[in-house]
Each structure stands twice: as structure tokens, then as C-alpha cells.
Design a protein around this motif. Structure first.
Motif, mmCIF file in Angstrom:
data_model
loop_
_atom_site.group_PDB
_atom_site.id
_atom_site.type_symbol
_atom_site.label_atom_id
_atom_site.label_comp_id
_atom_site.label_asym_id
_atom_site.label_seq_id
_atom_site.Cartn_x
_atom_site.Cartn_y
_atom_site.Cartn_z
ATOM 1 N N ALA A 1 13.143 25.243 -35.120
ATOM 2 C CA ALA A 1 13.730 26.363 -34.387
ATOM 3 C C ALA A 1 14.716 25.865 -33.331
ATOM 4 O O ALA A 1 15.803 26.441 -33.162
ATOM 5 N N GLN A 2 14.350 24.792 -32.625
ATOM 6 C CA GLN A 2 15.253 24.242 -31.617
ATOM 7 C C GLN A 2 16.489 23.630 -32.256
ATOM 8 O O GLN A 2 17.612 23.803 -31.756
ATOM 9 N N LEU A 3 16.284 22.930 -33.372
ATOM 10 C CA LEU A 3 17.422 22.309 -34.051
ATOM 11 C C LEU A 3 18.386 23.371 -34.557
ATOM 12 O O LEU A 3 19.608 23.211 -34.488
ATOM 13 N N ARG A 4 17.848 24.467 -35.052
ATOM 14 C CA ARG A 4 18.705 25.549 -35.529
ATOM 15 C C ARG A 4 19.587 26.071 -34.397
ATOM 16 O O ARG A 4 20.780 26.340 -34.594
ATOM 17 N N ARG A 5 19.011 26.218 -33.210
ATOM 18 C CA ARG A 5 19.780 26.707 -32.069
ATOM 19 C C ARG A 5 20.902 25.747 -31.698
ATOM 20 O O ARG A 5 22.049 26.155 -31.467
ATOM 21 N N HIS A 6 20.599 24.446 -31.689
ATOM 22 C CA HIS A 6 21.620 23.467 -31.308
ATOM 23 C C HIS A 6 22.696 23.331 -32.379
ATOM 24 O O HIS A 6 23.878 23.145 -32.061
ATOM 25 N N LEU A 7 22.325 23.441 -33.643
ATOM 26 C CA LEU A 7 23.328 23.377 -34.703
ATOM 27 C C LEU A 7 24.236 24.603 -34.670
ATOM 28 O O LEU A 7 25.423 24.518 -34.988
ATOM 29 N N ALA A 8 23.684 25.738 -34.281
ATOM 30 C CA ALA A 8 24.488 26.956 -34.174
ATOM 31 C C ALA A 8 25.555 26.811 -33.083
ATOM 32 O O ALA A 8 26.631 27.404 -33.170
ATOM 33 N N GLU A 9 25.263 25.993 -32.073
ATOM 34 C CA GLU A 9 26.210 25.770 -30.978
ATOM 35 C C GLU A 9 27.159 24.609 -31.258
ATOM 36 O O GLU A 9 28.154 24.444 -30.555
ATOM 37 N N PHE A 10 26.869 23.828 -32.293
ATOM 38 C CA PHE A 10 27.643 22.620 -32.578
ATOM 39 C C PHE A 10 28.995 23.005 -33.171
ATOM 40 O O PHE A 10 29.068 23.738 -34.158
ATOM 41 N N GLU A 11 30.086 22.507 -32.594
ATOM 42 C CA GLU A 11 31.427 22.939 -32.984
ATOM 43 C C GLU A 11 32.080 22.041 -34.024
ATOM 44 O O GLU A 11 33.187 22.316 -34.462
ATOM 45 N N ALA A 12 31.411 20.980 -34.417
ATOM 46 C CA ALA A 12 31.965 20.104 -35.446
ATOM 47 C C ALA A 12 31.169 20.310 -36.735
ATOM 48 O O ALA A 12 30.459 21.300 -36.902
ATOM 49 N N LEU B 1 19.160 16.018 -22.207
ATOM 50 C CA LEU B 1 17.693 16.121 -22.168
ATOM 51 C C LEU B 1 17.250 17.472 -21.612
ATOM 52 O O LEU B 1 16.272 18.061 -22.083
ATOM 53 N N ASP B 2 17.990 17.971 -20.652
ATOM 54 C CA ASP B 2 17.677 19.279 -20.091
ATOM 55 C C ASP B 2 17.878 20.365 -21.149
ATOM 56 O O ASP B 2 17.045 21.281 -21.284
ATOM 57 N N ARG B 3 18.946 20.259 -21.915
ATOM 58 C CA ARG B 3 19.225 21.243 -22.966
ATOM 59 C C ARG B 3 18.155 21.189 -24.054
ATOM 60 O O ARG B 3 17.878 22.189 -24.721
ATOM 61 N N MET B 4 17.550 20.020 -24.233
ATOM 62 C CA MET B 4 16.500 19.863 -25.237
ATOM 63 C C MET B 4 15.115 20.187 -24.682
ATOM 64 O O MET B 4 14.112 20.062 -25.387
ATOM 65 N N GLY B 5 15.063 20.580 -23.405
ATOM 66 C CA GLY B 5 13.774 20.885 -22.799
ATOM 67 C C GLY B 5 12.950 19.647 -22.497
ATOM 68 O O GLY B 5 11.717 19.708 -22.472
ATOM 69 N N LEU B 6 13.618 18.526 -22.256
ATOM 70 C CA LEU B 6 12.918 17.251 -22.062
ATOM 71 C C LEU B 6 13.232 16.605 -20.715
ATOM 72 O O LEU B 6 13.021 15.405 -20.544
ATOM 73 N N ALA B 7 13.721 17.391 -19.772
ATOM 74 C CA ALA B 7 14.125 16.810 -18.486
ATOM 75 C C ALA B 7 12.987 16.052 -17.821
ATOM 76 O O ALA B 7 13.189 14.986 -17.224
ATOM 77 N N GLU B 8 11.758 16.579 -17.961
ATOM 78 C CA GLU B 8 10.623 15.929 -17.290
ATOM 79 C C GLU B 8 10.194 14.644 -17.994
ATOM 80 O O GLU B 8 9.359 13.898 -17.471
ATOM 81 N N HIS B 9 10.745 14.369 -19.162
ATOM 82 C CA HIS B 9 10.392 13.157 -19.893
ATOM 83 C C HIS B 9 11.505 12.103 -19.851
ATOM 84 O O HIS B 9 11.472 11.144 -20.613
ATOM 85 N N ALA B 10 12.458 12.282 -18.965
ATOM 86 C CA ALA B 10 13.612 11.384 -18.903
ATOM 87 C C ALA B 10 13.202 9.929 -18.691
ATOM 88 O O ALA B 10 13.823 9.007 -19.236
#
Length: 359
Positions: free
Chosen positions: A184-195, A128-137
């Protein structure tokens, strides 16, 4: 690199996805081959009924293969039940558990995999923190916006450390502004995805932005695949041409002249021989109400306006006649030409604005 990452299955040199999906469903047959290396994002594109969703469901194990095979990191998954596959799924409608908080939604997968409650919550909190949603946990789905709910859904899928991530129209339910941010956020996370990630979408922009490779399916078979740039420049079917916004024709080239299968000639800059495709954008078309006498364009066709529609900040004219085509022009230009359904027009395209390539 985050400790939430995982390596490929030990003891195999066959990393990534190797699938031949054959599914017979009455009058419809899906028969496609998909391969992807870890880190690849593959987008499945195609018209309604092409077989995209069937392919995604077959990869998830929700549809049984009639024949073929499905291997992930060298492991046979054909007979593995869905819940036992190292696969994460992000659905168009999120499908979050309404009675659970965002934290517990994300932690649900790790908990099912054997993590303790504390461990699963720690994993969920990190995602959630990586997604910028920590305050919505602590928020339940009904208190989240569409964009926030979709990011929770992505975090939930990634928290299980999948070796295959399936995204089914992940941005379709979002409004235009939210879609831009989440893409834009999904693109960043997919770029980091190793599978391996496989994306199903109807939106060419989503595919072009998010995917490394496009696989276009029509009537259950692959009609074209390649990089987004290659497919955008070399469409091979009418569906793909419409998807990337090009007029597309097929014919026989003799030097710089292409005789189309439908009869008309097109002059191009490429010097080719044999069967070719010719493409040009609607913006390359110039319209006149009277036959032009001083125009420098080598290509000239007499057409009729079959329809007009707003296309972004322009007007798109659908033309029939000697050469059916689409033409884009500004609203003032359309008004000056007094364009309306049934209007007679002349369309010109410069040879330098066409692109021909072997069929």
C-alpha cells in the motif's frame, strides 16, 4: 511537490523509456521492446526463466546488450556504465549496507552524486520521513523489521532522483501482513513518482495493484501486454490464465458454439466466428457425482479428479477427462461429494459464466 523531484533531461522532447533489449546468452535469447512515459509503472511478469531478470539487469547496465538500443529521456544509455546511469534499483533482499544507519544508507546515493554530508543527510531525512521511518533514522539494518528495511531500500533508490526506477521482486521477502502494508505504501509512492518505474514480480496481485501496464514475457519474448484489467479479462496463454485464475481454451467459434482444438464444445453468450479464446473462472464450475438431469447449464463434461488442494478458503479440484479444468468449491461441498483423487464427476458451466474473445 517535494524539492527532491527532478525534471527530465533538458533539451530533448523524447521523455521516458524507449528500449529494444536484445541479449544472447548461449541457448537463451531475450528480444523485447519496452516503452513507457514518465509516471508509468510497468510490471514484467512471466514464469521462471522467461527473461524478466535479464531485462531488468540490461536496463540497469549490469548485462550488456547484444543488439538493440536503450534510450532514457532521449539519452542513449547503451554504453553508459551502471554507476553513471540515472537509474535506481530496489532489490528483493534489500542489500542495505549493514554498517550504516538507515539515514546514511539513504544518504549514500546523494553523497556519491556530489552532495555534501549535510545535504545528503537532509535529503535522506526527508525521504525517511516520507516513508514513515523518521524515528528509525539512527538504526542499523539488523535492528529493522523486514518491512522497515524494504522501505529504507525504496527511500535509498528514490533519494538519487532516478529517471528510471527498477524494482526486483520488492515484496517477495516479506510476510503476508507486512507485504500488505508495504504494498500500500509503495503504491502511494509510485503514484507520486514522475519518472518511469519497471517492476519485476511473480505475484499477480502486486502487479495488478502497483502497475499501470503489464508486459508478460515467456521464453524471452513478449506474449501479451496491456492494462491489468484487460489482461485479467483476456488472457492469451496458459501461464497468464493461471496467473489470473481462469480456465482458458482455444478453439473455433460458429455463433455461440466453440469447438475446442482438443475436441469438446463450449456454448458461450458471445456470437463470434473464427479462432477464439474461451475463459471462465474455477468458481463457475459446478460438480456432481452423477450425471445431472435437471441442470440448466448448457455445458456438461465427464471428468476425473486428478488432485485436490486448499486454495484460500476453498478447495480447488484439478480435473482431467473430456475437458481438463480447475473447479473451486467449499470444504463442506467437497466433503459432501466425497471428492478424492480418481473420483468420477460431472462438471457443468453456464454459458453466461463463460467469456469468449477473438484469438
Amino acid at each position: 511537490m517535494s524539492n527532491l523531484r527532478t525534471t527530465a533531461i533538458e533539451g530533448t522532447d523524447d521523455k521516458g523509456l524507449d528500449a529494444h533489449l536484445i541479449v544472447d546468452r548461449g541457448t537463451f535469447r531475450l528480444d523485447i521492446e519496452l516503452t513507457a512515459a514518465p509516471g508509468d509503472v510497468v510490471a514484467l511478469l512471466g514464469p521462471n526463466g522467461a527473461g524478466k531478470t535479464t531485462a531488468l539487469r540490461a536496463l540497469a547496465g549490469l548485462v550488456h546488450l547484444t543488439d538493440g538500443h536503450l534510450r532514457l529521456d532521449g539519452a542513449e544509455l547503451d554504453r553508459t556504465p551502471p554507476e553513471s546511469r540515472p537509474v535506481g534499483v530496489v532489490f528483493q533482499d534489500y542489500l542495505l549496507f549493514p554498517h550504516l544507519t538507515a539515514l546514511d544508507n539513504v544518504g549514500f546515493g546523494p553523497r556519491c552524486q556530489g552532495a555534501t554530508k549535510a545535504e545528503s543527510r537532509a535529503i535522506a531525512a526527508e525521504w525517511l520521513d516520507r516513508m514513515g521511518l523518521a524515528e528509525h533514522a539512527g538504526a542499523k539494518p539488523r535492528r529493522l523489521s523486514g518491512g522497515q528495511a524494504q522501505r529504507v531500500a525504496v527511500a535509498r533508490a528514490l533519494a538519487t532522483r532516478p529517471r528510471l526506477l527498477l524494482l526486483d521482486e520488492p515484496l517477495a521477502a516479506l510476510d503476508a501482513r507486512t507485504r500488505l502494508d508495504v504494498r500500500a505504501q509503495l503504491r502511494r509512492h509510485l503514484a507520486e513518482f514522475e519518472a518511469v518505474a519497471v517492476l519485476v514480480t511473480h505475484d499477480p496481485l502486486d502487479a495488478m495493484v502497483l502497475a499501470d501496464r503489464l508486459v508478460v514475457i515467456e521464453q524471452g519474448t513478449i506474449v501479451q501486454e496491456g492494462t491489468p484489467a484487460d489482461i485479467a479479462r483476456h488472457p492469451r496463454t496458459d501461464y497468464i490464465a493461471q496467473l489470473v485464475g481462469l480456465n482458458l481454451y482455444k478453439g473455433r467459434a460458429d455463433g455461440h458454439t466453440v469447438t475446442l482444438d482438443t475436441g469438446p464444445l463450449i456454448t458461450t453468450t458471445e456470437d463470434l466466428q473464427g479462432e477464439v479464446f474461451v475463459a471462465f473462472p474455477p468458481s463457475a464450475v459446478t460438480l456432481f457425482r452423477d450425471r445431472p438431469t435437471g441442470a440448466s447449464a448448457r455445458n456438461l463434461w465427464h471428468c476425473e479428479v486428478a488432485g485436490l488442494e486448499t486454495h484460500g478458503d476453498q478447495i480447488r479440484a484439478d480435473l482431467t477427462g473430456e475437458l481438463p479444468l480447475a473447479a473451486d468449491l467449499t470444504t463442506p461441498a467437497a466433503a459432501e461429494l466425497d471428492l478424492h483423487q480418481g473420483a468420477s464427476v460431472w462438471a457443468t458451466v453456464k454459458a453466461t459464466q463463460t467469456h469468449s474473445y477473438p484469438a
